[in-house]
Design an enzyme around this catalytic site. Sequence first.
Site: not given
Ligand code: DX5
Ligand code: ZN
Length: 225
Positions: A16, A41, A43, A45, A75, A77, A148, A183
Amino acid sequence: MSLLTKPARLPLIAPSILAADFARMGEECRHILDAGADLLHLDVMDGHFVPNLTMGPDLCRSLRKALPGAYLDVHLMVTDPEMYVEPFAKAGANLLSFHVEAVAPERIGPLVERVRRLGMDAGLVINPPTPVERILPHVRLPDLILVMSVNPGFAGQAFIPDMLHKARTIRPLLRPEQRLQIDGGVNLGNASEVRAAGCDVLVAASALFGVPAGERARVVAALRG
Ligand code: DX5
Ligand code: ZN
């Protein structure tokens, strides 16, 4: 041949980029792929579905241009995933995953189909507080299920061990070409347990980008087991 449905090896290691150095993003991505990672990956948001703002289609487009062969796993969110299907398809995403919490049950199948029609693989994600029963009617539809193992929003949180039960419940229901991704909080201390629970796509941000660049190939290999 899709990286997801016909992988040459499993598990796939999915860094990620949320924990990468944003000022050196291209270099960080190229380096982690050279270190043996299978995909990237992203993320996404929106500051509403989760309390953080991160990246959008423009970054995806830039990474697609800089790394034409990379498999880009997006991903989402966000509160309204339907809004972002086309923008990410146009930006070169390979996999688009959306949350079961963000879409009405009767819209999940049509949304999976729409993602596929635009040439992407589709993923369906479940948050830690959501009972596994909520995703069970839909598990055979997408190309990937994402469990998750932290409450989404930030990298660097602690793994919630209870989520392995969820993975174990979902695994036997999947078709052989479907992937089970996990994840949040995945690291060298829990990777073998995560793999034993049937997860075959391991996302990690801090475990990979939180160590010096020279150590990342070793961490990728150790996560893979
Ligand atoms: C969390 C994200 C993850 C995150 C994982 O909201 O969806 O992909 O970046 O980070 P680590 O591996 O540090 O928990
Ligand atoms: Zn993620």
